[in-house]
Design an enzyme around this catalytic site. Sequence first.
Site, PDB file in Angstrom:
ATOM      1  N   HIS A 157      -2.841  -2.993   3.921  1.00  0.00           N
ATOM      2  CA  HIS A 157      -1.662  -3.074   3.053  1.00  0.00           C
ATOM      3  C   HIS A 157      -0.535  -2.209   3.635  1.00  0.00           C
ATOM      4  O   HIS A 157      -0.800  -1.148   4.210  1.00  0.00           O
ATOM      5  CB  HIS A 157      -2.015  -2.605   1.633  1.00  0.00           C
ATOM      6  CG  HIS A 157      -0.957  -2.949   0.640  1.00  0.00           C
ATOM      7  ND1 HIS A 157       0.198  -2.213   0.505  1.00  0.00           N
ATOM      8  CD2 HIS A 157      -0.856  -3.985  -0.239  1.00  0.00           C
ATOM      9  CE1 HIS A 157       0.960  -2.784  -0.428  1.00  0.00           C
ATOM     10  NE2 HIS A 157       0.337  -3.851  -0.890  1.00  0.00           N
ATOM     11  N   GLU A 177       2.988 -10.223   3.150  1.00  0.00           N
ATOM     12  CA  GLU A 177       3.813  -9.432   2.251  1.00  0.00           C
ATOM     13  C   GLU A 177       4.967  -8.813   3.043  1.00  0.00           C
ATOM     14  O   GLU A 177       4.783  -7.765   3.686  1.00  0.00           O
ATOM     15  CB  GLU A 177       2.999  -8.293   1.628  1.00  0.00           C
ATOM     16  CG  GLU A 177       1.824  -8.746   0.808  1.00  0.00           C
ATOM     17  CD  GLU A 177       1.424  -7.713  -0.252  1.00  0.00           C
ATOM     18  OE1 GLU A 177       1.369  -8.094  -1.415  1.00  0.00           O
ATOM     19  OE2 GLU A 177       1.203  -6.539   0.088  1.00  0.00           O
TER      20      GLU A 177
END
Length: 257
Positions: free
Chosen positions: A99, A169
């Site tokens: 992430h 993302e």
Amino acid sequence: MKKDKKLIVANWKMNPVTFVEAKEVFLKTRKVVSTLKNVDVVVCPPFVYLPLVQRLTGGKKHIHIGAQNSSSEDKGSYTGEVSPVMLRDGGVEYVILGHSERRALGETNEVVCRKAISALRAGLKIILCIGEEFRDNQGAYLGFLENQIKSSLVGISRASLGNIIIAYEPVFAIGKKESDAMNPRELLETVLYIRKILFSLYGKEGMEEVPVLYGGSVGEKNCRDILSEGGAQGLLVGHASLDTEAFRLIIKIAESL
Ligand code: 13P
């Protein structure tokens, strides 16, 4: 995951701060999933809540549990780390890796790759996050994405493809208003580009088997277009996954598509 199913992943990040709230959010989410046919939901709470939510799943088929990180090592002297073997043993099915908020703490592609290999070996499904920090007019971000994907998957064989999910993302779109999410047209181009890289690594099978999700300011107002026009097979939802009404609507919209 069945090919035509959508995958909606809740990344709670470091929220909420009490067990009471965690239980409340999870139970409300669990209620929504009981009737789903076209959507699988994965909830990724902080480590401490994993046993709690695991107990509360109540054998529901469409709700799955994921962690937000795992160690590249199986066991040993790694203070503060959590092993993918422990996670799997505790009933966890998925793990988010790479992430951008972890990369910002210093996690490199090489570390992400080692974690991916260990997690797959432990039997977890990995949600591999990639995304550029900004877009330049010359298209250097495309090379950045290619490098992120290729270096995070070094040594990972075709046989593991069924356990790999890519979450795209774009960092600049994370944690903002819904109107700041990537627009579906740009997203579609990027999803196709990611598929092209998967094709170059694993051939047609890779391109078709690995779901590509979108994350970054997803909410109940933009999720329909992201899913129907943006080419994403699912969503990685941050703050809206803690707003149980917003998350309920996102799941319902995904189910209706
Ligand atoms: P937001 O949905 O809060 O933008 O977060 C996206 C994200 O980082 C999910 O992993």
